[in-house]
Design a protein around this motif. Structure first.
Motif, PDB file in Angstrom:
ATOM      1  N   LYS A 368       0.829  -1.209   0.000  1.00 40.98           N
ATOM      2  CA  LYS A 368       0.000   0.000   0.000  1.00 40.98           C
ATOM      3  C   LYS A 368       0.864   1.259   0.000  1.00 40.98           C
ATOM      4  CE  LYS A 368      -3.639   2.318   2.678  1.00 40.98           C
ATOM      5  NZ  LYS A 368      -4.508   2.233   3.887  1.00 40.98           N
ATOM      6  N   GLU A 369       1.913   1.277   0.816  1.00 35.26           N
ATOM      7  CA  GLU A 369       2.740   2.468   0.930  1.00 35.26           C
ATOM      8  C   GLU A 369       3.582   2.710  -0.318  1.00 35.26           C
ATOM      9  OE1 GLU A 369       2.436   4.711   3.026  1.00 35.26           O
ATOM     10  OE2 GLU A 369       1.340   3.760   4.670  1.00 35.26           O
ATOM     11  N   ILE A 370       4.148   1.650  -0.894  1.00 38.95           N
ATOM     12  CA  ILE A 370       4.976   1.859  -2.083  1.00 38.95           C
ATOM     13  C   ILE A 370       4.112   2.212  -3.285  1.00 38.95           C
ATOM     14  CG2 ILE A 370       5.106  -0.538  -2.913  1.00 38.95           C
ATOM     15  CD1 ILE A 370       8.092   0.011  -3.506  1.00 38.95           C
ATOM     16  N   HIS A 371       2.897   1.674  -3.334  1.00 43.69           N
ATOM     17  CA  HIS A 371       1.994   2.024  -4.436  1.00 43.69           C
ATOM     18  C   HIS A 371       1.577   3.487  -4.348  1.00 43.69           C
ATOM     19  CE1 HIS A 371      -0.949   1.493  -7.595  1.00 43.69           C
ATOM     20  NE2 HIS A 371      -1.866   2.057  -6.823  1.00 43.69           N
ATOM     21  N   ALA A 372       1.407   3.987  -3.126  1.00 39.43           N
ATOM     22  CA  ALA A 372       0.990   5.376  -2.931  1.00 39.43           C
ATOM     23  C   ALA A 372       2.151   6.357  -3.052  1.00 39.43           C
ATOM     24  CB  ALA A 372       0.334   5.533  -1.558  1.00 39.43           C
ATOM     25  N   ALA A 373       3.382   5.857  -3.009  1.00 33.95           N
ATOM     26  CA  ALA A 373       4.560   6.729  -3.052  1.00 33.95           C
ATOM     27  C   ALA A 373       4.711   7.364  -4.433  1.00 33.95           C
ATOM     28  CB  ALA A 373       5.812   5.933  -2.695  1.00 33.95           C
ATOM     29  N   GLU A 374       5.459   8.449  -4.486  1.00 32.06           N
ATOM     30  CA  GLU A 374       5.697   9.126  -5.756  1.00 32.06           C
ATOM     31  C   GLU A 374       6.341   8.180  -6.758  1.00 32.06           C
ATOM     32  OE1 GLU A 374       7.971  13.125  -7.504  1.00 32.06           O
ATOM     33  OE2 GLU A 374       8.098  12.606  -5.371  1.00 32.06           O
ATOM     34  N   GLN A 375       5.733   8.068  -7.923  1.00 31.95           N
ATOM     35  CA  GLN A 375       6.189   7.204  -9.013  1.00 31.95           C
ATOM     36  C   GLN A 375       6.237   5.727  -8.623  1.00 31.95           C
ATOM     37  OE1 GLN A 375       9.002   8.915 -11.970  1.00 31.95           O
ATOM     38  NE2 GLN A 375       9.649  10.235 -10.272  1.00 31.95           N
ATOM     39  N   GLY A 376       5.494   5.374  -7.575  1.00 36.21           N
ATOM     40  CA  GLY A 376       5.381   3.966  -7.212  1.00 36.21           C
ATOM     41  C   GLY A 376       6.675   3.347  -6.734  1.00 36.21           C
ATOM     42  N   MET A 377       7.483   4.124  -6.029  1.00 38.69           N
ATOM     43  CA  MET A 377       8.720   3.581  -5.478  1.00 38.69           C
ATOM     44  C   MET A 377       9.185   4.461  -4.331  1.00 38.69           C
ATOM     45  SD  MET A 377      11.572   4.587  -8.350  1.00 38.69           S
ATOM     46  CE  MET A 377      11.884   6.303  -8.783  1.00 38.69           C
ATOM     47  N   PHE A 378      10.078   3.919  -3.519  1.00 35.61           N
ATOM     48  CA  PHE A 378      10.682   4.667  -2.425  1.00 35.61           C
ATOM     49  C   PHE A 378      12.006   5.281  -2.905  1.00 35.61           C
ATOM     50  CE2 PHE A 378       8.515   1.377   0.471  1.00 35.61           C
ATOM     51  CZ  PHE A 378       7.381   2.170   0.599  1.00 35.61           C
ATOM     52  N   PRO A 379      12.562   6.250  -2.169  1.00 35.94           N
ATOM     53  CA  PRO A 379      13.840   6.845  -2.585  1.00 35.94           C
ATOM     54  C   PRO A 379      14.949   5.816  -2.795  1.00 35.94           C
ATOM     55  CG  PRO A 379      12.848   8.156  -0.851  1.00 35.94           C
ATOM     56  CD  PRO A 379      12.004   6.927  -0.982  1.00 35.94           C
ATOM     57  N   GLY A 380      14.989   4.789  -1.953  1.00 33.03           N
ATOM     58  CA  GLY A 380      16.036   3.784  -2.064  1.00 33.03           C
ATOM     59  C   GLY A 380      15.935   2.906  -3.288  1.00 33.03           C
ATOM     60  N   CYS A 381      14.829   3.004  -4.026  1.00 35.68           N
ATOM     61  CA  CYS A 381      14.622   2.181  -5.223  1.00 35.68           C
ATOM     62  C   CYS A 381      15.321   2.755  -6.459  1.00 35.68           C
ATOM     63  CB  CYS A 381      13.132   2.056  -5.537  1.00 35.68           C
ATOM     64  SG  CYS A 381      12.090   1.441  -4.192  1.00 35.68           S
ATOM     65  N   LEU A 382      15.880   3.959  -6.358  1.00 33.81           N
ATOM     66  CA  LEU A 382      16.340   4.690  -7.536  1.00 33.81           C
ATOM     67  C   LEU A 382      17.350   3.936  -8.391  1.00 33.81           C
ATOM     68  CD1 LEU A 382      16.485   8.234  -5.965  1.00 33.81           C
ATOM     69  CD2 LEU A 382      15.284   7.656  -8.085  1.00 33.81           C
ATOM     70  N   ARG A 383      18.241   3.158  -7.770  1.00 39.65           N
ATOM     71  CA  ARG A 383      19.184   2.341  -8.535  1.00 39.65           C
ATOM     72  C   ARG A 383      19.192   0.896  -8.045  1.00 39.65           C
ATOM     73  NH1 ARG A 383      18.597   6.217 -11.060  1.00 39.65           N
ATOM     74  NH2 ARG A 383      20.122   7.634 -12.009  1.00 39.65           N
ATOM     75  N   CYS A 384      18.132   0.490  -7.394  1.00 41.20           N
ATOM     76  CA  CYS A 384      18.014  -0.886  -6.916  1.00 41.20           C
ATOM     77  C   CYS A 384      18.013  -1.853  -8.093  1.00 41.20           C
ATOM     78  CB  CYS A 384      16.731  -1.038  -6.093  1.00 41.20           C
ATOM     79  SG  CYS A 384      16.281  -2.753  -5.732  1.00 41.20           S
ATOM     80  N   TYR A 385      18.783  -2.919  -7.988  1.00 36.19           N
ATOM     81  CA  TYR A 385      18.903  -3.868  -9.100  1.00 36.19           C
ATOM     82  C   TYR A 385      17.563  -4.511  -9.433  1.00 36.19           C
ATOM     83  CZ  TYR A 385      20.792  -7.670 -11.974  1.00 36.19           C
ATOM     84  OH  TYR A 385      21.073  -8.529 -13.004  1.00 36.19           O
ATOM     85  N   GLN A 386      16.752  -4.833  -8.414  1.00 39.28           N
ATOM     86  CA  GLN A 386      15.454  -5.436  -8.698  1.00 39.28           C
ATOM     87  C   GLN A 386      14.560  -4.470  -9.470  1.00 39.28           C
ATOM     88  OE1 GLN A 386      14.882  -6.888  -4.462  1.00 39.28           O
ATOM     89  NE2 GLN A 386      13.764  -8.483  -5.537  1.00 39.28           N
ATOM     90  N   ASN A 387      14.593  -3.186  -9.113  1.00 43.21           N
ATOM     91  CA  ASN A 387      13.788  -2.210  -9.836  1.00 43.21           C
ATOM     92  C   ASN A 387      14.329  -1.987 -11.242  1.00 43.21           C
ATOM     93  OD1 ASN A 387      11.567  -0.474 -10.009  1.00 43.21           O
ATOM     94  ND2 ASN A 387      12.779   1.304  -9.418  1.00 43.21           N
ATOM     95  N   MET A 388      15.657  -2.067 -11.409  1.00 42.66           N
ATOM     96  CA  MET A 388      16.231  -1.931 -12.748  1.00 42.66           C
ATOM     97  C   MET A 388      15.809  -3.094 -13.642  1.00 42.66           C
ATOM     98  SD  MET A 388      17.765   0.977 -12.565  1.00 42.66           S
ATOM     99  CE  MET A 388      16.464   1.383 -11.383  1.00 42.66           C
ATOM    100  N   LEU A 389      15.648  -4.278 -13.039  1.00 45.88           N
ATOM    101  CA  LEU A 389      15.211  -5.455 -13.788  1.00 45.88           C
ATOM    102  C   LEU A 389      13.727  -5.419 -14.115  1.00 45.88           C
ATOM    103  CD1 LEU A 389      17.029  -8.483 -12.101  1.00 45.88           C
ATOM    104  CD2 LEU A 389      17.024  -7.992 -14.547  1.00 45.88           C
ATOM    105  N   PHE A 390      12.911  -5.039 -13.122  1.00 39.14           N
ATOM    106  CA  PHE A 390      11.474  -5.263 -13.235  1.00 39.14           C
ATOM    107  C   PHE A 390      10.633  -3.998 -13.161  1.00 39.14           C
ATOM    108  CE2 PHE A 390      13.327  -9.034 -11.051  1.00 39.14           C
ATOM    109  CZ  PHE A 390      13.195  -9.927 -12.101  1.00 39.14           C
ATOM    110  N   GLY A 391      11.248  -2.831 -12.936  1.00 33.77           N
ATOM    111  CA  GLY A 391      10.480  -1.594 -12.870  1.00 33.77           C
ATOM    112  C   GLY A 391      10.041  -1.126 -14.254  1.00 33.77           C
ATOM    113  N   LYS A 392       9.198  -0.127 -14.261  1.00 37.10           N
ATOM    114  CA  LYS A 392       8.680   0.433 -15.507  1.00 37.10           C
ATOM    115  C   LYS A 392       9.693   1.419 -16.085  1.00 37.10           C
ATOM    116  CE  LYS A 392       4.753   3.086 -17.326  1.00 37.10           C
ATOM    117  NZ  LYS A 392       3.482   3.774 -16.948  1.00 37.10           N
ATOM    118  N   LYS A 393      10.000   1.270 -17.352  1.00 35.54           N
ATOM    119  CA  LYS A 393      10.940   2.168 -18.000  1.00 35.54           C
ATOM    120  C   LYS A 393      10.308   3.543 -18.185  1.00 35.54           C
ATOM    121  CE  LYS A 393      13.955   2.627 -22.044  1.00 35.54           C
ATOM    122  NZ  LYS A 393      14.460   1.990 -23.283  1.00 35.54           N
ATOM    123  N   ILE A 394      10.992   4.579 -17.730  1.00 33.21           N
ATOM    124  CA  ILE A 394      10.493   5.944 -17.859  1.00 33.21           C
ATOM    125  C   ILE A 394      10.757   6.438 -19.287  1.00 33.21           C
ATOM    126  CG2 ILE A 394      10.800   8.325 -17.062  1.00 33.21           C
ATOM    127  CD1 ILE A 394      11.503   7.189 -14.318  1.00 33.21           C
TER     128      ILE A 394
END
Length: 397
Positions: A368-394
């Motif tokens: 719930k919190e990460i979905h509500a966060a800006e751009q659907g991620m937390f600050p620590g997600c900015l270069r997280c390998y899992q987010n780089m693999l599976f996040g949405k390409k901007i």
């Protein structure tokens, strides 16, 4: 540069059953894109696509950029004896495997160094016998001894961390590491020929830093001799003081927890990387035939490569889908979503069933919190390998 899903057709040419298992994982991740808002009361367990198993906190190397044992790593002073006593037993892992196996997730074993877990061989065999796709990530220095067992038990893939040709790699990972990895590849390839097997598919994962990016082409050339199935260039997980502070504030305010692991990636090994030069090196690598696919994570537009390293606070991926289709089980049984940042604990498999944890209130609170966060991620997600693999390409990146 290739997208991640390009691995699937590569596997089809080698082993159709492996590619089918991996493709099913991508399908379930796709479903998570469609239903990210369903949290409380929704059965997320049925969309489970990928489970990471961190078998042990122990490692035989101290790689300089590692978030665990590196220069700034959270475990750079070593693993305490008391901590090793908390490592799950083979029987405890089997119980978890029995529970998740009907969902057919891809399983990914790592550490520390997984070959230091005393029951790695029987555990991987148990996973394979349950019909699971079993990937093992290792530094490769202990692989040679177990080559016969690995091929016999038909591990799906082995991803070996290798960061450059001999001198460059050993500067980052320790003297002799390169030659031990190459000996391990040779031993497994001999066993595959002897046992007439396609298993395991061999892969290399190279973490890009300012210490090795100019040597990537030399490693790619050397990899012709490894008989690989794939070579992945990981652009690297990096952070800075501002991102760490922002993540700490968000986790305290939204999830009532503190953080310590993100700081391990505040290494500075992104500083000074010439994005234009790196892109040209990668372009040349991707344009040549080495006998196996070359994949870069994340794939970036040429002019944005420098942004990735020089401006860490600019997102290149967003809307992390990990909490809706993946999870991590730590060596002590703690379950958490973020592989490299195990600060927010969902539960522990020694006290609850995995399904209860994955569908539980703490898991849903995180979603719930990460979905509500800006751009659907937390600050620590900015270069997280899992987010780089599976996040949405901007768009534009």
């Amino acid at each position: 540069m290739n997208q991640n899903i390009s691995v699937v057709p590569m596997l089809f040419t080698k082993e159709w059953s492996l590619s089918a298992k991996m493709l099913w994982g991508f399908v379930k991740m796709g479903k998570s894109w469609v239903f990210p808002r369903r949290n409380f009361g929704y059965n997320h367990f049925k969309n489970l696509a990928l489970v990471y198993f961190k078998l042990t906190p122990a490692c035989n190397l101290h790689c300089r950029m590692c978030g665990q044992f590196g220069d700034r790593g959270v475990m750079k002073n070593g693993v305490l004896a008391e901590e090793m006593k908390t490592v799950l037993s083979l029987e405890q892992y089997k119980k978890v495997i029995d529970e998740i196996a009907p969902q057919r997730p891809v399983t990914y074993i790592w550490g520390g160094e997984p070959f230091l877990y005393p029951d790695l061989i029987p555990l991987a065999k148990y996973m394979v016998d349950k019909g699971l796709f079993v990937a093992v990530n290792t530094n490769g220095t202990l692989m040679e001894k177990y080559a016969g067992d690995i091929v016999r038990d038909k591990w799906s893939t082995i991803f070996v961390s290798l960061d450059g040709f001999r001198e460059t790699n050993d500067t980052m990972r320790g003297k002799g590491a390169y030659d031990r990895v190459v000996a391990g590849f040779a031993a497994i390839n001999r066993e595959k020929e002897k046992q007439k097997s396609n298993y395991p598919i061999l892969g290399v994962v190279t973490t890009v830093t300012n210490m090795n990016y100019l040597d990537l082409a030399n490693l790619a050339e050397a990899s012709r001799d490894y008989k690989l199935g794939v070579h992945i260039f990981n652009m690297g997980t990096y952070t800075n003081d501002n991102i760490v502070a922002a993540q700490r504030r968000v986790m305290r305010e939204k999830l009532d927890t503190d953080i310590d692991c993100l700081e391990g990636y505040n290494t500075g090994y992104n500083h000074g990387i010439d994005g234009q030069k790196l892109h040209e090196i990668l372009r040349q690598i991707h344009g040549r035939d080495y006998g196996h696919p070359m994949i870069t994570v994340p794939v970036l537009n040429p002019e944005k490569t420098n942004t990735y390293y020089a401006d860490l606070e600019t997102p290149v991926r967003n809307h992390c889908i990990v909490p809706w289709c993946q999870t991590n089980i730590n060596y002590n049984g703690d379950v958490h979503f973020c592989a490299d940042y195990p600060d927010y604990i969902l539960g522990n498999v020694t006290r609850q069933s995995f399904r209860e944890i994955y569908n539980g209130d703490r898991a849903n609170r995180f979603r719930k919190e990460i979905h509500a966060a800006e751009q659907g991620m937390f600050p620590g997600c900015l270069r997280c390998y899992q987010n780089m693999l599976f996040g949405k390409k901007i768009r534009g990146y």
